[in-house]
Design a protein around this motif. Structure first.
Motif, PDB file in Angstrom:
ATOM      1  N   CYS A  94       0.857  -1.189   0.000  1.00  0.00           N
ATOM      2  CA  CYS A  94       0.000   0.000   0.000  1.00  0.00           C
ATOM      3  C   CYS A  94       0.892   1.237   0.000  1.00  0.00           C
ATOM      4  O   CYS A  94       1.688   1.420   0.915  1.00  0.00           O
ATOM      5  CB  CYS A  94      -0.922   0.009   1.216  1.00  0.00           C
ATOM      6  N   CYS A 125      -0.081   3.598   3.128  1.00  0.00           N
ATOM      7  CA  CYS A 125       0.391   3.099   4.434  1.00  0.00           C
ATOM      8  C   CYS A 125       1.904   2.846   4.425  1.00  0.00           C
ATOM      9  O   CYS A 125       2.508   2.687   5.481  1.00  0.00           O
ATOM     10  CB  CYS A 125      -0.317   1.802   4.796  1.00  0.00           C
ATOM     11  N   LYS A 169       0.019  -4.639   2.951  1.00  0.00           N
ATOM     12  CA  LYS A 169      -1.246  -4.714   3.684  1.00  0.00           C
ATOM     13  C   LYS A 169      -2.134  -5.800   3.099  1.00  0.00           C
ATOM     14  O   LYS A 169      -2.098  -6.083   1.916  1.00  0.00           O
ATOM     15  CB  LYS A 169      -1.992  -3.365   3.566  1.00  0.00           C
ATOM     16  N   CYS A 203      -7.283  -1.658   0.601  1.00  0.00           N
ATOM     17  CA  CYS A 203      -6.446  -1.797   1.785  1.00  0.00           C
ATOM     18  C   CYS A 203      -7.338  -1.892   3.021  1.00  0.00           C
ATOM     19  O   CYS A 203      -8.261  -1.095   3.183  1.00  0.00           O
ATOM     20  CB  CYS A 203      -5.512  -0.589   1.894  1.00  0.00           C
ATOM     21  N   CYS A 239      -6.483   1.640   5.173  1.00  0.00           N
ATOM     22  CA  CYS A 239      -6.821   2.989   4.708  1.00  0.00           C
ATOM     23  C   CYS A 239      -7.872   3.003   3.602  1.00  0.00           C
ATOM     24  O   CYS A 239      -8.372   4.062   3.246  1.00  0.00           O
ATOM     25  CB  CYS A 239      -5.565   3.720   4.251  1.00  0.00           C
TER      26      CYS A 239
HETATM   27 ZN   LIG Z   1      -3.299   1.445   3.137  1.00  0.00          ZN
END
Ligand SMILES: [Zn+2]
Length: 144
Positions: A81, A84, A88, A111, A114
């Motif tokens: 990701c 992030c 993930k 994800c 997020c």
């Molecule tokens: Zn993420």
């Protein structure tokens, strides 16, 4: 604020000064000097009466090793990701596979942290493995 540099452009059998290396990699001379002073980039010639000379092969090996050390390999069922900045797991409800053509497909999913849509490219030859890896509900999904 570039975060990756193309060390494959460095020629192994060429010597470089700080200035020529900086131009080649598109960074400032201060960045190259920081790599030497703080990050352990090895110099071939360092006496204070001449310019610093770096050996191409050592610069290349150092740069590629530095890049590899930063890598974060994804585990099973994970996609990197970019928001992030870590691998993930994807939300199983959002998982789907898009067949691009005979040789390419895309795994898509959101994800779990997020919600950003993540993509991973694959081969139709690995489709069954990707379905098993990413979508626990997938084999029972009638829409498949
Ligand atoms: Zn993420």
């Amino acid at each position: 604020m570039k975060r990756s540099y193309d060390f494959h452009r460095v020629r192994s059998h060429r010597p470089y000064t700080v200035a020529t290396l900086a131009v080649l990699l598109g960074v400032g001379e201060r960045t190259v000097r920081r790599w030497i002073e703080r990050d352990g980039l090895d110099v071939a010639i360092l006496d204070h009466s001449r310019p610093i000379i770096l050996q191409g092969s050592k610069v290349k090996a150092w740069g590629i090793a530095k890049k590899k050390a930063k890598r974060q390999p994804c585990g099973a069922g994970e996609i990197y990701c970019v928001r992030c900045k870590t691998p993930k797991r994807i939300n199983p409800d959002s998982f789907h596979i898009i067949q691009r053509n005979q040789s390419k497909l895309t795994v898509k999913g959101d994800c779990q942290t997020c919600g950003l849509t993540l993509h991973r490219f694959g081969s139709p030859l690995n489709r069954a493995a990707l379905e098993a890896e990413f979508g626990p509900k997938w084999p029972d999904n009638p829409a498949a």
